[in-house]
Design an enzyme around this catalytic site. Structure first.
Site, short mmCIF file in Angstrom:
data_model
loop_
_atom_site.label_atom_id
_atom_site.label_comp_id
_atom_site.label_asym_id
_atom_site.label_seq_id
_atom_site.Cartn_x
_atom_site.Cartn_y
_atom_site.Cartn_z
N SER B 58 0.81 -1.22 0.00
CA SER B 58 0.00 0.00 0.00
C SER B 58 0.85 1.27 0.00
O SER B 58 0.31 2.36 -0.06
CB SER B 58 -0.96 0.01 1.19
OG SER B 58 -0.29 0.38 2.36
N LYS B 95 1.52 4.33 7.17
CA LYS B 95 0.74 5.19 6.26
C LYS B 95 1.27 6.62 6.32
O LYS B 95 1.97 6.99 7.25
CB LYS B 95 -0.74 5.22 6.71
CG LYS B 95 -1.47 3.91 6.68
CD LYS B 95 -2.03 3.62 5.31
CE LYS B 95 -2.79 2.31 5.30
NZ LYS B 95 -2.23 1.30 4.46
#
Lengths: 417, 141
Positions: B58, B95
């Site tokens: 991701s 993230k």
């Protein structure tokens, strides 16, 4: 003023640093060989899981309550401990590492709000290492220990307790049993009860000179320290090692001489690594082995050996340890549960007295040992054949978590999905 | 002249780079500095830095790939658009942190942003200050 910084449920908290899913959950850590419970998370304590009880007795209770169980992961605890200590160094130039999870800090020269300073230390350790600490601040070591005890027990403190003037604390001190004081064990507190000394306050109000006559100088010093008179300073430079012991209980009982020799070879080897790390040579060593205490005919033997040449050569120490086992310690029919090697008389390596008549360790063995230490630090370890390959008597650590911070293969995984 | 070998030295310093002849010493000796260390380059705060391994795809858009080693500094405070390690639903994740819109953002269009939960369970564990990728399999694993 001094601060005692103490990690909360240290071993249990270490297990939660890289496992957010375990935070706020009941968790216990077992001792060597998965024998006893030695650490409990707050939640496990709240469930009434007792401390220092044998694991096998509590297995069902732990399973019923879905308590997470871990073997001791000393690699992880040691690394996190040194991180805590380094973080604390930011707050005081004078620091005494008291144990794996406690340190005394000198706060001399810190002006103003000590409570605020304590909270700052607490937040820094929490943020930078990920561990919670409690802090006791007071004019003496004994009072700082007591303050940290109060900091843990009383929610109002928010983990930082400052004792400045002991007069203000008399009511609290009257409720704390004397046995909670640093250096007053259960034995001493029983004897103190004969003098009607039950609480911290009771002991504080004794005359230290008189108590010195009844008991000993340490009790007298403790009384002075409780009254704010410092008797123990910070010990920043612990004395050089005086003795090195390497000893373990076996995972499974040993009945063969060869296996017992293997075990002491391993302990001898470990002890020598530590010996060289501290730049010492051994002059006198001790080898021992015993059955458990709880057998019908307990057996225990130990041998003290004077070495002709002070040495730190693993090969030599191993050969002596094995000979001691073969010749004097091993006995057929005994179920050995424990063995060890102690290096009991040491001397520093550097100022070796070189004279023509004293034999010294050869340079070759010095070089070989240094090469072995170097390899073991960097690569997969090499070891002496007599230590055995994957022997089945080694320590049980079936439930050990990964060595997150000390082994490349064990690095924590972060899911990025 | 033979120099005694520096036995058991932990330093990789070129202490004597030229033979000490009687007479004129090498003029370069004054300029010897210690060797470069990757620790020094990558780790500003040793006691609060942890290494972790990334698992997943991701963050490929910002150059973090599966199996990369991330250097996480816990002592840094997360700023807007920092790459952070956060504890989310009991798992560690990596993230971008969007402090303006209060969300965690991936660097891969396959993954939608995640609103930062209000609960106390959410915690920024540290800031990713660097990442390491091997272009041949690492010799250690």
């Amino acid at each position: 003023m001094l601060a005692l910084v103490d990690c909360n449920s240290f071993f249990a908290s270490c297990e939660q640093v890289f496992r957010p899913d375990l935070r706020g959950k009941p968790l216990v850590v077992l001792s060597n060989n998965d024998g006893c419970i030695v650490a409990r998370s707050k939640e496990a304590k709240a469930l009434g899981i007792p401390d220092l009880e044998p694991y096998f007795k509590l297995k069902t209770l732990l399973e019923q309550n879905h308590v997470h169980v871990f073997s001791s992961n000393y690699e992880l605890y040691g690394d996190l401990s040194s991180r805590v200590m380094k973080t604390l160094e930011q707050f005081s130039p004078e620091l005494e590492i008291y144990s794996i999870d406690e340190a005394f800090l000198s706060l001399a020269g810190i002006k103003g709000d000590l409570r605020g300073y304590g909270q700052e230390i607490r937040q820094a350790v929490q943020k930078q290492v990920g561990l919670a600490v409690g802090i006791g601040i007071a004019p003496t070591k004994t009072l700082a220990k007591l303050a940290s005890f109060i900091a843990k027990k009383s929610a109002r403190c928010e983990y930082v307790c400052v004792i400045k003037d002991t007069k203000e604390w008399q009511k609290v001190f009257s409720k704390i049993p004397v046995g909670e004081i640093w250096g007053i064990g259960s034995r001493l507190s029983k004897r103190l009860a004969d003098h009607h000394v039950y609480s911290v306050l009771d002991l504080m109000q004794q005359d230290s000179l008189q108590m010195r006559k009844y008991y000993n100088v340490n009790v007298a010093r403790t009384i002075d320290e409780l009254n704010g008179i410092p008797c123990y300073g910070l010990d920043q430079h612990p004395e050089p090692k005086k003795q090195i012991f390497s000893t373990r209980s076996f995972g499974a009982k040993i009945m063969e001489c060869a296996a017992l020799e293997q075990s002491v070879s391993q302990y001898a080897s470990r002890a020598c690594v530590r010996l060289r790390k501290h730049n010492h040579l051994v002059k006198t060593m001790l080898v021992f082995a015993s059955s458990g205490h709880f057998v019908d005919n307990p057996y225990s033997r130990s041998v003290v050996i004077q070495l002709p040449i002070p040495t730190n050569d693993t090969r030599y120490v191993i050969s002596i340890a094995r000979k001691a086992i073969r010749d004097s310690i091993f006995r057929a029919g005994v179920h050995f549960a424990r063995a060890g090697v102690g290096l009991i008389e040491l001397q520093p390596e550097c100022p070796e007295q070189l004279d023509a008549f004293t034999p010294t360790q050869s340079n070759r063995s010095k070089q070989l040992m240094s090469v072995i230490d170097d390899i073991n630090k960097r690569h997969s370890p090499v070891y002496f054949a007599s230590q055995g390959v994957n022997p089945d008597w080694t320590m049980r650590r079936n439930l050990k978590s990964p060595s997150y911070t000390t082994k490349w293969k064990d690095l924590p995984r972060v899911l990025i999905k | 002249m033979n120099l005694i070998p520096l036995f058991k030295s932990k330093l990789s310093l070129p202490l004597y780079s030229s033979r000490v002849e009687a007479g004129f010493p090498s003029p370069a000796d004054d300029y010897i500095e210690k060797g470069l260390s990757l620790d020094e380059l990558l780790i500003q705060h040793p006691s609060s830095t942890y290494l972790v391994r990334a698992q997943g795809d991701s963050m490929t858009g910002c150059g973090i790939f599966n199996n990369d080693v991330l250097i996480v500094d816990r002592s840094l405070t997360a700023k807007h658009r920092d790459i952070v390690i956060a504890a989310l639903d009991g798992e560690l994740t990596c993230k971008f942190i969007d402090l303006k819109q209060h969300q965690l953002v991936s660097a891969n269009p396959k993954y939608p942003p995640i609103p930062i939960p209000e609960s106390s369970e959410f915690l920024v564990e540290g800031v990713v200050s660097a990442s390491i990728r091997f272009h041949r399999p690492c010799w250690l694993w």
